[in-house]
Each structure stands twice: as C-alpha cells, then as structure tokens.
Design a protein around this motif. Structure first.
Motif, PDB file in Angstrom:
ATOM      1  N   TYR A 141       0.860  -1.176   0.000  1.00  0.00           N
ATOM      2  CA  TYR A 141       0.000   0.000   0.000  1.00  0.00           C
ATOM      3  C   TYR A 141       0.899   1.229   0.000  1.00  0.00           C
ATOM      4  CZ  TYR A 141      -2.941   3.773   1.731  1.00  0.00           C
ATOM      5  OH  TYR A 141      -3.570   4.976   1.872  1.00  0.00           O
ATOM      6  N   PHE A 142       0.985   1.911  -1.141  1.00  0.00           N
ATOM      7  CA  PHE A 142       1.807   3.121  -1.263  1.00  0.00           C
ATOM      8  C   PHE A 142       0.865   4.284  -1.562  1.00  0.00           C
ATOM      9  CE2 PHE A 142       5.108   0.031  -3.197  1.00  0.00           C
ATOM     10  CZ  PHE A 142       5.427  -0.448  -1.938  1.00  0.00           C
ATOM     11  N   ASN A 143       0.577   5.067  -0.538  1.00  0.00           N
ATOM     12  CA  ASN A 143      -0.332   6.202  -0.702  1.00  0.00           C
ATOM     13  C   ASN A 143       0.299   7.238  -1.626  1.00  0.00           C
ATOM     14  OD1 ASN A 143      -2.491   7.885  -0.392  1.00  0.00           O
ATOM     15  ND2 ASN A 143      -2.143   8.322   1.769  1.00  0.00           N
ATOM     16  N   SER A 144      -0.539   8.002  -2.328  1.00  0.00           N
ATOM     17  CA  SER A 144      -0.051   8.997  -3.277  1.00  0.00           C
ATOM     18  C   SER A 144      -0.121  10.392  -2.679  1.00  0.00           C
ATOM     19  CB  SER A 144      -0.900   8.950  -4.551  1.00  0.00           C
ATOM     20  OG  SER A 144      -0.634  10.061  -5.379  1.00  0.00           O
ATOM     21  N   LYS A 145       0.818  11.220  -3.058  1.00  0.00           N
ATOM     22  CA  LYS A 145       0.756  12.618  -2.623  1.00  0.00           C
ATOM     23  C   LYS A 145      -0.443  13.337  -3.267  1.00  0.00           C
ATOM     24  CE  LYS A 145       3.524  15.111  -6.076  1.00  0.00           C
ATOM     25  NZ  LYS A 145       4.601  16.102  -6.249  1.00  0.00           N
ATOM     26  N   PHE A 146      -1.031  12.727  -4.298  1.00  0.00           N
ATOM     27  CA  PHE A 146      -2.201  13.291  -4.963  1.00  0.00           C
ATOM     28  C   PHE A 146      -3.522  12.820  -4.349  1.00  0.00           C
ATOM     29  CE2 PHE A 146       1.030  12.757  -8.445  1.00  0.00           C
ATOM     30  CZ  PHE A 146       1.399  14.096  -8.506  1.00  0.00           C
ATOM     31  N   HIS A 147      -3.456  12.091  -3.252  1.00  0.00           N
ATOM     32  CA  HIS A 147      -4.646  11.518  -2.617  1.00  0.00           C
ATOM     33  C   HIS A 147      -5.726  12.587  -2.407  1.00  0.00           C
ATOM     34  CE1 HIS A 147      -6.277   8.452   0.494  1.00  0.00           C
ATOM     35  NE2 HIS A 147      -7.209   9.344   0.276  1.00  0.00           N
ATOM     36  N   GLY A 148      -5.347  13.694  -1.805  1.00  0.00           N
ATOM     37  CA  GLY A 148      -6.305  14.760  -1.536  1.00  0.00           C
ATOM     38  C   GLY A 148      -6.898  15.344  -2.801  1.00  0.00           C
ATOM     39  N   TYR A 150     -10.871  15.531  -3.826  1.00  0.00           N
ATOM     40  CA  TYR A 150     -11.479  16.841  -4.095  1.00  0.00           C
ATOM     41  C   TYR A 150     -12.134  16.881  -5.476  1.00  0.00           C
ATOM     42  CZ  TYR A 150     -11.869  21.823  -5.108  1.00  0.00           C
ATOM     43  OH  TYR A 150     -12.344  23.052  -5.478  1.00  0.00           O
ATOM     44  N   HIS A 151     -11.412  16.432  -6.491  1.00  0.00           N
ATOM     45  CA  HIS A 151     -11.918  16.538  -7.857  1.00  0.00           C
ATOM     46  C   HIS A 151     -13.032  15.540  -8.147  1.00  0.00           C
ATOM     47  CE1 HIS A 151      -9.167  19.605  -9.201  1.00  0.00           C
ATOM     48  NE2 HIS A 151      -8.141  18.936  -8.705  1.00  0.00           N
ATOM     49  N   LEU A 152     -13.087  14.460  -7.384  1.00  0.00           N
ATOM     50  CA  LEU A 152     -14.174  13.496  -7.556  1.00  0.00           C
ATOM     51  C   LEU A 152     -15.400  13.878  -6.737  1.00  0.00           C
ATOM     52  CD1 LEU A 152     -12.056  10.223  -7.439  1.00  0.00           C
ATOM     53  CD2 LEU A 152     -13.414  10.983  -9.391  1.00  0.00           C
ATOM     54  N   GLY A 153     -15.274  14.910  -5.916  1.00  0.00           N
ATOM     55  CA  GLY A 153     -16.390  15.335  -5.078  1.00  0.00           C
ATOM     56  C   GLY A 153     -16.780  14.296  -4.061  1.00  0.00           C
ATOM     57  N   LYS A 154     -15.773  13.600  -3.510  1.00  0.00           N
ATOM     58  CA  LYS A 154     -16.044  12.484  -2.604  1.00  0.00           C
ATOM     59  C   LYS A 154     -15.778  12.816  -1.135  1.00  0.00           C
ATOM     60  CE  LYS A 154     -16.960   9.047  -5.582  1.00  0.00           C
ATOM     61  NZ  LYS A 154     -18.127   8.161  -5.512  1.00  0.00           N
ATOM     62  N   ASP A 155     -15.733  14.098  -0.802  1.00  0.00           N
ATOM     63  CA  ASP A 155     -15.542  14.433   0.608  1.00  0.00           C
ATOM     64  C   ASP A 155     -16.659  13.804   1.441  1.00  0.00           C
ATOM     65  OD1 ASP A 155     -13.206  16.017   0.523  1.00  0.00           O
ATOM     66  OD2 ASP A 155     -14.348  17.653  -0.374  1.00  0.00           O
ATOM     67  N   SER A 157      -0.456 -18.734  -9.668  1.00  0.00           N
ATOM     68  CA  SER A 157      -0.093 -17.445  -9.080  1.00  0.00           C
ATOM     69  C   SER A 157      -1.183 -16.413  -9.347  1.00  0.00           C
ATOM     70  CB  SER A 157       1.229 -16.936  -9.667  1.00  0.00           C
ATOM     71  OG  SER A 157       2.307 -17.772  -9.302  1.00  0.00           O
ATOM     72  N   ILE A 158      -1.227 -15.394  -8.491  1.00  0.00           N
ATOM     73  CA  ILE A 158      -2.186 -14.301  -8.594  1.00  0.00           C
ATOM     74  C   ILE A 158      -1.451 -12.983  -8.429  1.00  0.00           C
ATOM     75  CG2 ILE A 158      -4.195 -13.182  -7.520  1.00  0.00           C
ATOM     76  CD1 ILE A 158      -4.947 -15.992  -6.430  1.00  0.00           C
ATOM     77  N   ILE A 159      -1.701 -12.047  -9.337  1.00  0.00           N
ATOM     78  CA  ILE A 159      -1.168 -10.691  -9.199  1.00  0.00           C
ATOM     79  C   ILE A 159      -2.328  -9.713  -9.343  1.00  0.00           C
ATOM     80  CG2 ILE A 159       0.394  -8.929 -10.113  1.00  0.00           C
ATOM     81  CD1 ILE A 159       2.182 -11.173 -11.125  1.00  0.00           C
ATOM     82  N   ILE A 160      -2.496  -8.854  -8.335  1.00  0.00           N
ATOM     83  CA  ILE A 160      -3.609  -7.904  -8.311  1.00  0.00           C
ATOM     84  C   ILE A 160      -3.065  -6.490  -8.153  1.00  0.00           C
ATOM     85  CG2 ILE A 160      -5.720  -7.202  -7.124  1.00  0.00           C
ATOM     86  CD1 ILE A 160      -5.899 -10.045  -5.986  1.00  0.00           C
ATOM     87  N   ASN A 161      -3.422  -5.601  -9.070  1.00  0.00           N
ATOM     88  CA  ASN A 161      -3.106  -4.182  -8.952  1.00  0.00           C
ATOM     89  C   ASN A 161      -4.407  -3.427  -8.711  1.00  0.00           C
ATOM     90  OD1 ASN A 161      -0.164  -3.925  -9.480  1.00  0.00           O
ATOM     91  ND2 ASN A 161      -0.722  -4.986 -11.359  1.00  0.00           N
ATOM     92  N   ILE A 162      -4.461  -2.721  -7.587  1.00  0.00           N
ATOM     93  CA  ILE A 162      -5.703  -2.106  -7.121  1.00  0.00           C
ATOM     94  C   ILE A 162      -5.668  -0.596  -7.357  1.00  0.00           C
ATOM     95  CG2 ILE A 162      -7.202  -1.781  -5.119  1.00  0.00           C
ATOM     96  CD1 ILE A 162      -5.827  -4.294  -3.892  1.00  0.00           C
ATOM     97  N   PRO A 163      -6.643  -0.050  -8.088  1.00  0.00           N
ATOM     98  CA  PRO A 163      -6.680   1.396  -8.334  1.00  0.00           C
ATOM     99  C   PRO A 163      -7.203   2.154  -7.112  1.00  0.00           C
ATOM    100  CG  PRO A 163      -8.568   0.379  -9.350  1.00  0.00           C
ATOM    101  CD  PRO A 163      -7.757  -0.751  -8.759  1.00  0.00           C
ATOM    102  N   PHE A 164      -7.082   3.472  -7.143  1.00  0.00           N
ATOM    103  CA  PHE A 164      -7.649   4.306  -6.082  1.00  0.00           C
ATOM    104  C   PHE A 164      -9.142   3.996  -5.982  1.00  0.00           C
ATOM    105  CE2 PHE A 164      -9.248   8.365  -4.318  1.00  0.00           C
ATOM    106  CZ  PHE A 164      -8.429   8.461  -3.204  1.00  0.00           C
ATOM    107  N   PRO A 165      -9.647   3.643  -4.797  1.00  0.00           N
ATOM    108  CA  PRO A 165     -11.006   3.093  -4.697  1.00  0.00           C
ATOM    109  C   PRO A 165     -12.120   4.012  -5.172  1.00  0.00           C
ATOM    110  CG  PRO A 165     -10.072   3.535  -2.516  1.00  0.00           C
ATOM    111  CD  PRO A 165      -8.954   3.633  -3.495  1.00  0.00           C
ATOM    112  N   TYR A 166     -11.961   5.331  -5.041  1.00  0.00           N
ATOM    113  CA  TYR A 166     -13.029   6.242  -5.442  1.00  0.00           C
ATOM    114  C   TYR A 166     -13.185   6.333  -6.964  1.00  0.00           C
ATOM    115  CZ  TYR A 166     -13.200   8.062  -0.630  1.00  0.00           C
ATOM    116  OH  TYR A 166     -13.327   8.199   0.721  1.00  0.00           O
TER     117      TYR A 166
END
Length: 233
Positions: free
Chosen positions: A38-45, A49-54, A145-154
């Motif tokens: 889990y590597f959080n992004s500096k663009f998280h906020g 904001y731009h998705l209107g998900k506050d 084997s299983i490899i899963i890449n998970i996008p930002f959930p919103y």
C-alpha cells in the motif's frame, strides 16, 4: 443481541478480486507466499477533491482516536484494508516482524508475516510516494499465481487481475466493467439482514485485522529500540 455487524472492507466486493479469490480456492494449490503493498499517493487529496467524494459527517459519528505515532496512524487509517486482503488470501497470521523509518519524511513500513498454513508473506506501506496511488497483492502457490493491482477506490474501477494456472500453463485475466464496491457491499449487507444470511466481512474479520495491526506496531517499536543500539556496518 441478534444484531449483524459488517466491517467496511469494501475491496472484498471488487468482482475482479472475488474472481482471484475463487481461483485461489480452486486452483492455486498449497500457498507459498502472500504479499501486499500500500503506497499512498501525494495526490490523494486531489483525487478526493476533484471526484467530489468528501465524506458527509454527522455530529453523532464516532471519530478515530488521536494517535501520537505516525506509523500506527498510517496503518490504522489505510493500511488495514491491505492487511485484510492479505489475511483473506493468505489465511490467519501467526507471527509478525516489522521495521520502519521516517528518516526522509514519509512513513516507510515493511513487515514479514507467517501464516498458520505455513506460507510466508510481506506487507509494505509508504505514506506517501511522489507519484500515483500504488496498491496490490501477490499470491503464489504450488499450482498457480495471482497478481492484483488495485486502483484508487473512489475511481470505481475494478482491479487489474492476472491469474496463472500452472496445470494448463495459461494466463487468465478477468474482464470486469466499472463497479462501485461500496454499493455492492451495502447491497450485500442489506441482503444479509433481510434474508438472515451470514455477514462478510464480519466482526471477527475486523478484530483479526486489528490484531495484526497491533502486532506490526509492537514489533516496529521493539525493532526501533534495538536499532538505536545497533552498530552501523
């Protein structure tokens, strides 16, 4: 009290991840390794904001306790979702060894895990990295084997899943349209209440995830204390 409790681990309701879980149960064989990151992004906020998900908060809503430890805060707030996936795929965790640093600013945490079934694993967390969100899971077994890449959930996108079936020597990639994991979990909770079915993930899943978080934090603090007295090579 005959009440139902559901934990907010919405990533279990990503159809692509559910497909990977079914593959694991039927075709993976004996598990060798289950590792999550889990590597959080500096663009998280900016994403939020731009998705209107506050989030809409009420006065009665319980708030998380204030943590003085940044390492624990990062794992509790976001890393716990990845920990739940690691446990869901890897099985019960019986031992943890963790180390971490904040020497360059962001929290960096690395843990090795031992599962009850004999497999090993890792959990890696950085909060945050100077690029896009990075989260995923990798599971290797004796038959696949299983490899899963998970996008930002919103973003309401399903995960990118690659499955390898060693018996057929074949890669499988499930095709899943855009999906709202949060809505799917709410629907499942309503159905469990109305039709008196088992809730998943339930209270025990939340408790076990929290136990792993506490074990990671305890090991991190113990190793941090040892590092102070360690001679540099």
């Amino acid at each position: 009290r005959n009440l139902k409790l559901q934990l907010g681990f919405m990533k279990r309701y990503d159809p692509a991840i559910q497909c990977a879980y079914k593959f694991m149960q039927e075709k993976l064989g004996k598990k060798l390794l289950a590792s999550g990151w889990y590597f959080n992004s500096k663009f998280h906020g900016d994403y939020v904001y731009h998705l209107g998900k506050d989030p809409i908060r009420t006065k009665s809503q319980a708030k998380a306790a204030d943590f003085n430890d940044a390492h624990l805060l990062c794992i509790m707030l976001a890393g716990v979702h990845n920990i739940d996936l690691i446990r869901w795929f890897g099985g019960e965790v019986v031992s943890v060894n963790s180390t971490g640093t904040m020497e360059h600013g962001p929290v960096v945490s690395v843990s090795t895990l031992e599962f009850a079934g004999g497999a090993r694993g890792t959990f890696q967390l950085i909060s945050s990295i100077p690029m896009d969100w990075q989260e995923g899971l990798m599971v290797h077994g004796t038959e696949g084997s299983i490899i899963i890449n998970i996008p930002f959930p919103y973003f309401n996108k399903s995960s990118q899943v690659t499955l390898f079936d060693a018996r057929q020597n074949k890669y499988i990639t499930p095709a899943v349209p855009a999906v709202d994991m949060y809505q799917r979990q709410l629907d499942a909770f309503a159905e469990a209440i109305l039709k008196k079915r088992r809730v998943t993930p339930g209270g025990k899943d939340g408790l076990e995830a929290q136990k792993i978080v506490c074990a990671i934090q305890k090991s991190y603090l113990e190793n941090k204390k040892r590092c102070r007295n360690r001679k540099k090579i």
